[in-house]
Design an enzyme around this catalytic site. Structure first.
Site, PDB file in Angstrom:
ATOM      1  N   GLU A   1       0.886  -1.250   0.202  1.00 49.05           N
ATOM      2  CA  GLU A   1      -0.029   0.066   0.034  1.00 49.05           C
ATOM      3  C   GLU A   1       0.759   1.295   0.056  1.00 49.05           C
ATOM      4  O   GLU A   1       0.528   2.361  -0.769  1.00 49.05           O
ATOM      5  CB  GLU A   1      -0.950   0.139   1.391  1.00 49.05           C
ATOM      6  CG  GLU A   1      -2.050  -0.887   1.113  1.00 49.05           C
ATOM      7  CD  GLU A   1      -1.984  -2.174   1.757  1.00 49.05           C
ATOM      8  OE1 GLU A   1      -0.709  -2.504   1.815  1.00 49.05           O
ATOM      9  OE2 GLU A   1      -2.788  -3.153   1.996  1.00 49.05           O
TER      10      GLU A   1
ATOM     11  N   PHE B   1     -11.206  -7.290  14.225  1.00 54.06           N
ATOM     12  CA  PHE B   1     -10.205  -7.775  13.543  1.00 54.06           C
ATOM     13  C   PHE B   1      -9.851  -6.345  12.507  1.00 54.06           C
ATOM     14  O   PHE B   1     -10.883  -5.905  11.856  1.00 54.06           O
ATOM     15  CB  PHE B   1     -10.668  -8.856  12.627  1.00 54.06           C
ATOM     16  CG  PHE B   1      -9.761  -9.408  11.659  1.00 54.06           C
ATOM     17  CD1 PHE B   1      -8.328  -9.725  12.274  1.00 54.06           C
ATOM     18  CD2 PHE B   1      -9.952  -9.478  10.475  1.00 54.06           C
ATOM     19  CE1 PHE B   1      -7.495 -10.224  11.403  1.00 54.06           C
ATOM     20  CE2 PHE B   1      -9.038  -9.929   9.534  1.00 54.06           C
ATOM     21  CZ  PHE B   1      -7.654 -10.250  10.030  1.00 54.06           C
ATOM     22  N   GLN B   2      -8.832  -6.269  12.250  1.00 57.68           N
ATOM     23  CA  GLN B   2      -8.313  -5.006  11.413  1.00 57.68           C
ATOM     24  C   GLN B   2      -8.800  -3.706  11.311  1.00 57.68           C
ATOM     25  O   GLN B   2      -9.010  -3.065  10.517  1.00 57.68           O
ATOM     26  CB  GLN B   2      -8.226  -5.661   9.836  1.00 57.68           C
ATOM     27  CG  GLN B   2      -7.493  -7.050   9.715  1.00 57.68           C
ATOM     28  CD  GLN B   2      -7.340  -7.184   8.141  1.00 57.68           C
ATOM     29  OE1 GLN B   2      -8.470  -6.967   7.409  1.00 57.68           O
ATOM     30  NE2 GLN B   2      -6.102  -7.588   7.850  1.00 57.68           N
TER      31      GLN B   2
ATOM     32  N   LYS C   1     -17.665  -0.398   6.284  1.00 61.29           N
ATOM     33  CA  LYS C   1     -18.112  -1.245   5.362  1.00 61.29           C
ATOM     34  C   LYS C   1     -19.615  -1.227   5.373  1.00 61.29           C
ATOM     35  O   LYS C   1     -20.119  -1.484   4.338  1.00 61.29           O
ATOM     36  CB  LYS C   1     -17.664  -2.824   6.042  1.00 61.29           C
ATOM     37  CG  LYS C   1     -17.694  -3.773   4.672  1.00 61.29           C
ATOM     38  CD  LYS C   1     -16.929  -4.993   5.240  1.00 61.29           C
ATOM     39  CE  LYS C   1     -17.319  -6.122   3.829  1.00 61.29           C
ATOM     40  NZ  LYS C   1     -16.654  -7.395   4.507  1.00 61.29           N
TER      41      LYS C   1
ATOM     42  N   MET D   1      24.592   9.100   2.238  1.00 62.25           N
ATOM     43  CA  MET D   1      24.188  10.454   2.849  1.00 62.25           C
ATOM     44  C   MET D   1      24.303  10.227   4.217  1.00 62.25           C
ATOM     45  O   MET D   1      25.114  11.091   4.824  1.00 62.25           O
ATOM     46  CB  MET D   1      22.664  10.787   2.428  1.00 62.25           C
ATOM     47  CG  MET D   1      22.508  12.139   3.017  1.00 62.25           C
ATOM     48  SD  MET D   1      23.471  13.343   2.289  1.00 62.25           S
ATOM     49  CE  MET D   1      22.710  14.035   0.960  1.00 62.25           C
TER      50      MET D   1
END
Ligand SMILES: Cc1ncc(C[n+]2csc(CCOP(=O)(O)OP(=O)(O)O)c2C)c(N)n1
Ligand SMILES: [Mg+2]
Lengths: 599, 174
Positions: A83, A145-146, A195, A513
């Site tokens: 993602e 959940f999630q 949802k 760097m």
């Protein structure tokens, strides 16, 4: 949700009949449809002109993916491997086009994986809309959940965010999100959709044109800065005395310097900026984000200002008597030491964000507004000036490079620009990024795609793929071996979609760097910065079926780069560099901008 | 002005009345390094608008920066830094004091002087409320400390400009 003003219906009812765009709707000759939230979201994205979504599915966005499947004739989707890189891709897409980039992810881990991408877009003000699913509202707050409070998590790194709790508000929320993302100082907006809201049905009323602009937020102070019509007339009246004073400052100045940033590009004020430079007869310096706003082929350009700025830019800054700063926010990386910055100069600051005024540098005069609007008002008042001596002085400080036989970064970049001067170049973060900024001459706006504000290693490949998707032509990714390890998982994506991303990997075997700072400030104790480990990048490219070459000469690079360009397919060129290459010049953090610790 | 060269400012913020708005505003203060001394929030005569009153330490330039940052929040409709000379400030404080019957008399005198109110009395305690500006409240608390304060709870400062000055939620026109 911002409380809504009821949108007036137009008498001709033209909100409700949209002939081409909504074939389905027209066919049935109905003025509105009952759709589920997920379908409304997709329709609203189509309303906004979204062509591609970058995203990754999951349980909490299944209804949205289902609608995407049904509407795949109208709206595309790029499936990334992670993602974060979908987020960077939406960002890269926005940076090269100026259109709003769109990214979609599921709840919980999907959403939290977006955080770095959102923060990156926020720091560089790119117009982006991030859409996340969330657990049904009945489960919310129960550690289900999630479940993650993504609107809470992203509050400090979004321009605004929403959680939609009611499907009847969804369409207007999406419209408002796009409006906010692209208006005023642009930035990321996140819309979290539980949802149950995706599944719930309501009447969907398509809109076009003016009706796409939500009435309330349109009048928010931060949205009024590129006024049109009557508002422009009011704005002119208000800014009048300040514009007159600005003209005075410019007329009095003997050593004016123009300093421009990403705001010029966001505003589309490049032509006005060049006209200003010509009228004032001033040398110009750029921030990292401003590179390309004026072609570096123009002799007025002294280069980039700051820690790794050019001698000419940094020294001119300390000598000028008037600093005209346009669309730039005086980042600490550009200032060096704020107290000793431009000590002889009056500062005229033009910026769309009032909060940037007097934040890091005290101004003599500021003009708040969109760069293009302000310059359009200012230019007709200016007379042609000449500052021949000052121009000559400023330009004479430009450094000469020595020529040796080493295979070194600047030669790679010069060769690249000789072969493809117009090509879009994305970067990761590190020495390779600074070398790119210094040695690739950017000749047009939106040519450089780089994470300036957040400095996100791992930004590059996602951004390059978003850029390649948007442009449909080859894009260079200049990356480092450290950064590339953070995003090489997306090789599968560029291979699958055959995005023509030419990866130029500056392999110095180190987090260069950081090593440079260890060399200069930490007694050469190279703590955890040596990358003496795999993978074999050639085998890796091979595993993904991507063309590849390892080079250690300029000629080798030239050949590989030319081949990659002609293939118009993903390609990896690994350039083998010395571990001790440095970025020079350099000003130590917190030092005056003209006291170089490396030349 | 306190020892760090900071002044106390009272800032009024009109915001859209919606979930999460308080954390947006308070998050901005902490993110930008401002210390909130008190914060009070409630709905206004317009149901869609809430008013937040914040007392914060800073100096003129840091407060200007704060105001500009507040305006960048989409939920913020108006911000005002009140001029102390033209503003009435009040907070309500409830104080429970450990007080025996013998001590009650002395306590009642303090209550009278400060125009506080007794709201509950038991054998061992006295609960009072006082309304006033910050100075009045702290003066009273100082005196009560001799008796033993067992609890203090405050609403935080709210403020209203004097006279005809009105802070309305009409959007600022830049
Ligand atoms: C996500 C992230 N982690 C850490 C850093 C700190 N950092 C800045 S540059 C750099 C080294 C980058 O190494 P590489 O990609 O190989 O580039 P080089 O400097 O060698 O060109 C690091 C670790 C960062 N900018 N971003
Ligand atoms: Mg490296």
């Amino acid at each position: 949700m911002v409380p809504r003003v009821i949108r007036p219906k137009r008498e001709d009812g033209c909100f409700f009949t949209i002939p081409v765009l909504y074939g389905l709707i027209n066919e049935k000759r109905v003025s509105s449809l009952k759709l589920c939230g997920a379908a409304i979201l997709i329709e609203c994205l189509i309303e906004q002109g979204t062509e591609t979504i970058f995203g990754f599915p999951g349980g909490a966005v299944l209804p949205i993916y289902d609608e995407l499947y049904k509407r795949s004739d109208r709206i595309g989707h790029v499936l990334t491997a992670h993602e974060q890189h979908a987020g960077h891709a939406a960002d890269g897409y926005a940076r090269v086009t100026g259109k709003t980039g769109v990214c979609l992810a599921t709840s919980g881990p999907g959403a939290t994986n977006l955080v770095t991408a959102i923060a990156t877009a926020y720091m560089d003000s790119t117009p982006t809309v991030f859409i996340t699913g969330n657990v049904p509202q009945t489960l919310m707050g129960t550690d289900s959940f999630q479940e993650a409070d993504i609107s809470g998590i992203t509050m400090p790194i979004t321009k605004h965010n929403y959680m939609v709790t009611d499907v009847t508000k969804l369409a207007d929320t999406i419209r408002e999100a796009f409006f906010i993302a692209r208006t005023g100082r642009p930035g990321p907006v996140l819309v979290d959709i539980p949802k149950d809201v995706q599944i719930a049905e309501t009447e969907y009323v398509p809109v076009t044109g003016d009706a796409l602009i939500p009435p309330l937020s349109a009048s928010h102070p931060t949205m009024q800065l590129r006024p049109v019509g009557a508002a422009l007339e009011r704005y002119k009246l208000k800014i009048e005395p300040f514009a007159a004073r600005a003209v005075e400052l410019i007329q009095q100045s003997e050593r004016p310097l123009i300093y421009y940033g990403g705001g010029v590009i966001l505003s589309g004020a490049e032509r006005q900026l060049l006209e200003l430079a010509n009228l004032v007869d001033a040398p110009v310096v750029s921030s990292l984000m401003g590179l390309g706003a004026i072609s570096e082929a123009d002799p007025r350009v002294l280069g980039m200002l700051g820690m790794h700025g050019t001698h000419a830019a940094n020294i001119a800054m300390q000598r000028c008597d008037l600093l005209i700063a346009v669309g730039v926010r005086f980042s600490d990386r550009a200032l060096g030491n704020a107290a000793t910055f431009a000590p002889n100069a009056k500062v005229l600051h033009i910026d769309i964000d009032r909060a940037e005024i007097n934040k890091n540098v005290t101004t003599t005069l500021h003009l708040t507004g969109d760069a293009r609007t302000v310059l359009d008002l200012l230019l007709p008042r200016l007379e042609q000036k000449t500052h021949a001596t000052w121009m000559r002085q400023a330009q004479s400080m430009a450094e000469e490079y020595l020529n040796n036989d080493l295979f070194e970064p600047r030669k790679i970049l010069k060769t690249m620009s000789e072969i493809a001067p117009e090509i879009t170049v994305a970067t990761d973060v590190g020495q390779h990024q600074m070398w790119t900024a210094q040695h690739f001459p950017f000749i047009r706006p939106r040519q450089l795609v780089t994470s300036g504000g957040l400095g996100t290693m791992g930004f590059g490949l996602g951004a390059a793929m978003g850029a390649a998707k948007a442009l449909g032509e080859p894009v260079v990714l200049a990356t480092g071996d450290g950064s590339f390890r953070m995003n090489l998982t997306e090789l599968s994506t560029i291979a699958y979609y055959q995005f023509p991303v030419i990866i130029v990997l500056f392999n110095n075997g180190t987090l260069g760097m950081v090593r440079q700072w260890q060399t200069l400030f930490f007694g050469k104790r190279y703590s955890q910065t040596t990358l003496d480990r795999g993978p074999d990048f050639m085998k890796l490219a091979d595993a993904y079926g991507i063309g590849h070459a390892r080079v250690n000469t300029v000629e080798g690079f030239r050949a590989a780069f030319s081949e990659a360009l002609s293939l118009r397919a993903p390609y990896l060129i690994e350039c083998m560099l010395d571990i001790d290459e440095m970025v020079a010049p350099m000003v130590a953090p917190g030092s005056p901008i003209d006291s170089f610790c490396l030349n | 002005m306190n020892k760090n060269g900071q002044n106390r400012y009272t800032v009024g913020v009109l915001v859209s009345n919606e979930p999460g708005v308080l954390s947006r505003v308070s998050g901005l203060f902490s993110r930008r390094g401002f210390n909130i001394e008190s914060l009070a929030v409630g709905p206004t005569q317009d149901q869609s608008v809430s008013r937040i009153t914040i007392v914060v330490l800073g100096n003129d330039s840091s407060i200007e920066q704060l105001v500009q940052q507040l305006y960048k929040l989409i939920v913020v409709r108006k911000v005002r830094v009140y001029d102390p000379a033209n503003t009435v400030e009040r907070q309500l404080v409830m104080i429970k004091v450990a007080a025996t019957a013998a001590e009650r008399e002395g306590l009642m005198r303090i209550v009278e002087i400060f125009k506080a109110k007794v709201v509950d009395v038991t054998r061992e305690s006295l609960s009072l409320t006082i309304t006033g500006d910050a100075d009045k409240v702290s003066a009273m608390i100082e005196l009560l400390e001799d008796y033993g304060i067992t609890e203090i709870v405050r609403t935080g400062t709210v403020a209203l400009q004097r006279g005809n000055q009105i802070m309305n939620s009409e959007l600022f026109d830049l």
